[in-house]
Design an enzyme around this catalytic site. Structure first.
Site, short mmCIF file in Angstrom:
data_model
loop_
_atom_site.label_atom_id
_atom_site.label_comp_id
_atom_site.label_asym_id
_atom_site.label_seq_id
_atom_site.Cartn_x
_atom_site.Cartn_y
_atom_site.Cartn_z
N ASP A 108 -46.23 11.91 19.64
CA ASP A 108 -44.80 12.69 19.19
C ASP A 108 -44.85 13.74 17.80
O ASP A 108 -45.40 13.34 16.77
CB ASP A 108 -43.93 12.04 18.92
CG ASP A 108 -42.37 12.52 19.06
OD1 ASP A 108 -42.76 14.08 17.87
OD2 ASP A 108 -41.80 12.19 19.53
N ARG A 168 -37.53 26.92 40.29
CA ARG A 168 -37.85 25.86 39.76
C ARG A 168 -39.13 25.98 38.53
O ARG A 168 -39.67 25.22 37.85
CB ARG A 168 -37.20 24.35 40.06
CG ARG A 168 -37.37 23.39 39.07
CD ARG A 168 -37.30 22.08 40.51
NE ARG A 168 -37.69 21.87 41.35
CZ ARG A 168 -37.27 21.88 43.21
NH1 ARG A 168 -36.33 22.56 43.41
NH2 ARG A 168 -38.99 22.13 43.86
N TYR A 184 -39.00 7.34 16.88
CA TYR A 184 -37.38 7.96 17.20
C TYR A 184 -37.02 6.90 18.23
O TYR A 184 -37.57 6.46 18.71
CB TYR A 184 -38.34 9.41 18.02
CG TYR A 184 -36.98 10.03 18.51
CD1 TYR A 184 -35.62 10.72 17.33
CD2 TYR A 184 -36.21 10.77 19.31
CE1 TYR A 184 -34.36 10.93 17.03
CE2 TYR A 184 -35.28 11.47 19.31
CZ TYR A 184 -34.76 11.43 18.71
OH TYR A 184 -32.69 12.33 18.49
N LYS A 195 -37.03 21.73 17.34
CA LYS A 195 -37.20 21.66 16.23
C LYS A 195 -37.59 22.97 15.43
O LYS A 195 -37.14 23.94 15.85
CB LYS A 195 -37.28 20.58 15.44
CG LYS A 195 -37.13 18.99 16.47
CD LYS A 195 -35.76 18.58 15.90
CE LYS A 195 -34.81 17.49 16.18
NZ LYS A 195 -35.62 16.89 17.98
C1 LIG Z 1 -39.66 13.17 16.50
C2 LIG Z 1 -38.64 13.55 16.94
N1 LIG Z 1 -38.82 13.16 18.58
C3 LIG Z 1 -38.01 13.71 19.42
C4 LIG Z 1 -37.40 14.37 19.41
C5 LIG Z 1 -36.24 14.50 20.35
O1 LIG Z 1 -36.16 15.88 20.59
P1 LIG Z 1 -34.81 16.01 21.40
O2 LIG Z 1 -33.49 16.65 20.54
O3 LIG Z 1 -34.95 18.00 21.35
O4 LIG Z 1 -34.77 15.51 22.79
C6 LIG Z 1 -36.58 14.33 18.32
C7 LIG Z 1 -34.98 14.52 17.87
O5 LIG Z 1 -34.67 14.46 16.68
C8 LIG Z 1 -36.74 13.69 16.50
O6 LIG Z 1 -36.70 13.84 15.57
#
Ligand SMILES: Cc1ncc(COP(=O)(O)O)c(C=O)c1O
Length: 401
Positions: A194, A68, A122, A219
């Site tokens: 983010d 882990r 988000y 992404k």
């Molecule tokens: C700006 C943003 N932050 C975080 C996330 C979350 O990422 P994950 O899909 O890897 O959980 C997304 C997913 O679309 C996103 O668009």
């Protein structure tokens, strides 16, 4: 140490060299090394003897201890991401971007604390604030993404964290990150960003004074729409708190997925340049179309966020939105379903283009989305932009009926 620890190296070189420490890629008994850190799959780690077991009970981040806590494949990815962020102490990996965001906020907040959350976050980030965080006694105030230095007026004695996301999800407002960071610092408040849209290639967050930067590696870093992961990269001051919380939460990532992420990371620079150039070409074409109301893309000269974007970012990625002037739900559906080079699907940042309808009016609470025209989000992939533009023209023809 890998070669990319050298801070004089430029990001594209760091992407190629990051995490490739000789002790992970070469075994002197085999007489040579391999290019990529191999996939080390492990739960149990075997110790030579009891003294060894006891000594390693207090293992450092990069000594084998228990599955882990990671293996060299995991550490290679974490190191490579750390090396991309000047000023970073380390990177923690989580099974998704949402997991990284939630773990970061849990680590930095306690009952009675106050959180300032950007209104354009988000949606699952908002849901975490209104759900678990609220249940654990953390109060959230959602703030206008364009608040800038006036964020100072929202900071209370119990405010412990300001969360930013720029450009905002769905609506692409560009935040004045330096002004918000300055206000936060002067009051001893931490900031967390983010940074999935820009990645450290286009916006090195820690160098701009942010304390913790998060990416959904799902992404652009993965880049191939076949693996999920998230990361938190932090300054030395914040790192021990994040790491301790991560160990307590016990979220681990698969070394196989780390190998996929490392593979994506090596080509991030060239892919981002292509995503950015193609998206801008498509955005400019859309902006000149009569069917389009607004194009939400900060690299366009007329965009409300353009000035701040041009000041702070070194480029744009491939995700943006636009409205269909005077259209409605049925028209948007006809438009989207007529496209053949854009898959209808969530997530973004992969090599293939995607389209989704978006409805920001449903999720805002501090500021409001009042544009009556339907909104569409595009993730521009690595196809030839001329083919994408021809496809969008077909979509407009279908929309008109
Ligand atoms: C700006 C943003 N932050 C975080 C996330 C979350 O990422 P994950 O899909 O890897 O959980 C997304 C997913 O679309 C996103 O668009």
């Amino acid at each position: 140490m890998s070669k990319s620890d050298d801070d004089s190296l430029r990001p594209a070189t760091k992407l190629v060299q990051g995490g490739r420490r000789p002790e992970w890629t070469g075994d002197p008994r085999l007489g040579g090394g391999v290019v990529n850190p191999p996939v080390w799959r492990a739960s149990t780690i075997l110790y030579d003897n009891i003294a060894d077991l006891k000594a390693r009970g207090h293992a450092t981040h990069d000594q084998l201890y228990y599955g882990r806590r990671g293996t060299p494949t995991v550490w290679a990815l974490a190191d490579a991401l750390t090396e991309l962020e000047p000023g970073a102490e380390g990177t923690l990996l989580y099974p998704s971007g949402v997991a990284a965001n939630s773990a970061g906020m849990l680590a930095l907040l306690a009952p009675g604390d106050h959180l300032l959350m950007v209104d354009s976050a988000y949606e699952p980030t908002r849901a975490f604030c209104n759900g678990l965080l609220k249940r654990y006694g953390v109060e959230t105030t959602f703030y206008d993404p364009l608040v800038g230095g006036a964020i100072a007026e929202l900071i209370r004695p119990e405010t412990k964290l300001i969360f930013l996301e720029s450009p905002g999800s769905l609506t692409f407002e560009v935040q004045d990150i330096p002004a918000i960071v300055a206000a936060a610092r002067s009051r001893g408040v931490l900031t967390m960003l983010d940074n999935t849209w820009a990645t450290p290639l286009l916006f090195p967050a820690l160098a701009h004074g942010v304390d913790v930067t998060m990416m959904s590696l799902t992404k652009y870093v993965g880049g191939h729409s076949d693996a999920m992961m998230g990361s938190l990269t932090a300054t030395r001051a914040v790192w021990p708190k994040l790491r301790s919380a991560a160990y307590q939460l016990g979220q681990a990532v698969s070394p196989d997925d780390c190998a996929l992420m490392l593979r994506g990371l090596r080509t991030l620079d060239v892919r981002m340049a292509r995503h950015g150039a193609s998206a801008l070409a498509v955005a400019e074409w859309l902006a000149a179309r009569g069917e389009v109301g607004r194009v939400l893309h900060p690299a366009l000269a007329g965009d409300p966020g353009h000035e701040i974007w041009a000041r702070d970012f070194s480029g744009a990625s491939g995700l943006f939105g636009f409205t269909l002037k005077g259209s409605d739900e049925a028209g948007r559906t006809r438009f989207i379903e007529a496209l053949s080079h854009f898959g209808i699907g969530f997530s973004w940042g992969g090599y293939e283009s995607l389209v989704v309808p978006s409805n920001p009016a449903d999720i805002r609470t501090a500021t409001f989305w009042t544009d009556p025209d339907p909104l569409v989000r595009l993730s521009i992939g690595l196809e030839d932009p001329a083919d994408l533009i021809a496809d969008l023209a077909r979509g407009f023809a279908a929309m008109a009926g």
